[in-house]
Scaffold this motif. Sequence first.
Motif, PDB file in Angstrom:
ATOM      1  N   HIS A 125      -4.670  60.991  20.044  1.00 17.80           N
ATOM      2  CA  HIS A 125      -5.491  60.603  18.896  1.00 17.80           C
ATOM      3  C   HIS A 125      -6.119  61.860  18.305  1.00 17.80           C
ATOM      4  O   HIS A 125      -6.222  62.893  18.965  1.00 17.80           O
ATOM      5  CB  HIS A 125      -6.589  59.616  19.303  1.00 17.80           C
ATOM      6  N   THR A 135      -9.413  63.329  15.659  1.00 22.45           N
ATOM      7  CA  THR A 135     -10.624  63.201  14.862  1.00 22.45           C
ATOM      8  C   THR A 135     -10.784  64.505  14.085  1.00 22.45           C
ATOM      9  O   THR A 135      -9.860  65.322  14.048  1.00 22.45           O
ATOM     10  CB  THR A 135     -11.847  62.953  15.768  1.00 22.45           C
ATOM     11  N   CYS A 162       0.321  61.844  11.874  1.00 21.37           N
ATOM     12  CA  CYS A 162      -0.455  60.611  11.935  1.00 21.37           C
ATOM     13  C   CYS A 162       0.527  59.440  11.999  1.00 21.37           C
ATOM     14  O   CYS A 162       1.485  59.379  11.219  1.00 21.37           O
ATOM     15  CB  CYS A 162      -1.343  60.494  10.702  1.00 21.37           C
ATOM     16  N   SER A 172      -0.998  53.790  11.757  1.00 19.33           N
ATOM     17  CA  SER A 172      -2.279  53.436  11.150  1.00 19.33           C
ATOM     18  C   SER A 172      -2.093  53.357   9.637  1.00 19.33           C
ATOM     19  O   SER A 172      -2.355  54.330   8.918  1.00 19.33           O
ATOM     20  CB  SER A 172      -3.349  54.479  11.511  1.00 19.33           C
ATOM     21  N   ASP A 190     -13.035  55.431  25.256  1.00 14.21           N
ATOM     22  CA  ASP A 190     -12.405  54.674  24.171  1.00 14.21           C
ATOM     23  C   ASP A 190     -13.397  54.284  23.087  1.00 14.21           C
ATOM     24  O   ASP A 190     -13.094  53.484  22.203  1.00 14.21           O
ATOM     25  CB  ASP A 190     -11.713  53.415  24.719  1.00 14.21           C
ATOM     26  N   TRP A 228     -14.098  60.673  23.006  1.00 16.53           N
ATOM     27  CA  TRP A 228     -12.659  60.842  22.773  1.00 16.53           C
ATOM     28  C   TRP A 228     -12.060  61.987  23.572  1.00 16.53           C
ATOM     29  O   TRP A 228     -10.879  61.970  23.900  1.00 16.53           O
ATOM     30  CB  TRP A 228     -12.383  61.056  21.278  1.00 16.53           C
ATOM     31  N   ARG A 258      -8.055  62.004  28.703  1.00 17.80           N
ATOM     32  CA  ARG A 258      -7.462  61.827  27.378  1.00 17.80           C
ATOM     33  C   ARG A 258      -6.941  63.151  26.822  1.00 17.80           C
ATOM     34  O   ARG A 258      -7.594  64.191  26.948  1.00 17.80           O
ATOM     35  CB  ARG A 258      -8.477  61.246  26.393  1.00 17.80           C
ATOM     36  N   HIS A 264      -6.577  64.784  23.435  1.00 16.28           N
ATOM     37  CA  HIS A 264      -7.181  64.510  22.132  1.00 16.28           C
ATOM     38  C   HIS A 264      -7.229  65.772  21.288  1.00 16.28           C
ATOM     39  O   HIS A 264      -7.409  66.881  21.803  1.00 16.28           O
ATOM     40  CB  HIS A 264      -8.597  63.953  22.303  1.00 16.28           C
ATOM     41  N   ILE A 289     -10.900  58.360  13.104  1.00 20.29           N
ATOM     42  CA  ILE A 289     -10.004  58.638  14.220  1.00 20.29           C
ATOM     43  C   ILE A 289      -8.683  57.917  13.970  1.00 20.29           C
ATOM     44  O   ILE A 289      -8.680  56.778  13.488  1.00 20.29           O
ATOM     45  CB  ILE A 289     -10.616  58.199  15.573  1.00 20.29           C
ATOM     46  N   PRO A 325      -4.397  57.435  15.467  1.00 18.45           N
ATOM     47  CA  PRO A 325      -3.376  57.748  16.473  1.00 18.45           C
ATOM     48  C   PRO A 325      -2.409  58.787  15.916  1.00 18.45           C
ATOM     49  O   PRO A 325      -2.096  58.775  14.710  1.00 18.45           O
ATOM     50  CB  PRO A 325      -2.690  56.409  16.712  1.00 18.45           C
TER      51      PRO A 325
END
Length: 281
Positions: free
Chosen positions: A58, A60, A111, A114, A143, A147, A152, A154, A172, A174
Amino acid sequence: MAPPPATSRRGPLVVPLLLLLAALDVAGASGHKPLTPGGRLVHHNHGKFTAGPWKPAHATFYGGRDGSDTTAGACGYKDTRAEGYGVQTVAVSTVLFGDGAACGGCYEVRCVDSPHGCKAAAAAPLVVTATNLCPPNYQQSSDNGGWCNPPREHFDLSMPAFLQIAEEKAGIVPISYRRVACVKQGGIRYTITGNRYFNMVMVTNVGGAGDLAAVSVKGSKRVKWTELKRNWGQVWQTGEDLTGESLTFRLMTSDHRKATSWHVLPTNWQFGVTYEATKNF
């Protein structure tokens, strides 16, 4: 007196050699890899760095729209703009950061999955360089806000990078990511800070794998090959007095490829000045 058998001279040399070759064959057949005298695996390096497999994670974002507050951090870089990395950068989570081993590595990021968060496919892929650590936040669950908590994987992208693949309002998204080669202009760069009793060597503009697993230095006079220790990120340290001689650096990246920058620092090198090699990975 009869002359000695012809094998009496050659035997002591030939037999051990044959035994050695046989032992190597057996070792190869048994799956054991050869070691250097220091106990490290022997690697035969050929070709260029190749992209790794795609993995899920994921993403951010942090910092400002212009990349402000993202140009320094846990990798030791002072200003990613001035050092050639720009703001196409990412702070990676602890499991990816590896105590600084990931610094300088490049990732292609997409990305995915989503519809409301991802932007339409860009004309060019997004490739970012790991230049910082996204620290864990144990006050929040992994979760829901934490993050970057282990385990994780990330990516906390700079805002300019995030906006190339996703909508700001998504926050955020995926992603799918993979390691790719770092394409650099010019040679590897070296900057020494500190003093003659404690040197810190910043290595930047590294192509190929981009990250570093080992750094060694050799002087033109008294300093023999000396292995440096990672201080933090891409900053490497040694207490060896390096002043007064031209310096040669040998680097090894995470894919075990090596590059030697012969006499990249002249005899009269100075602290705080950046010197560029003629070659890169």
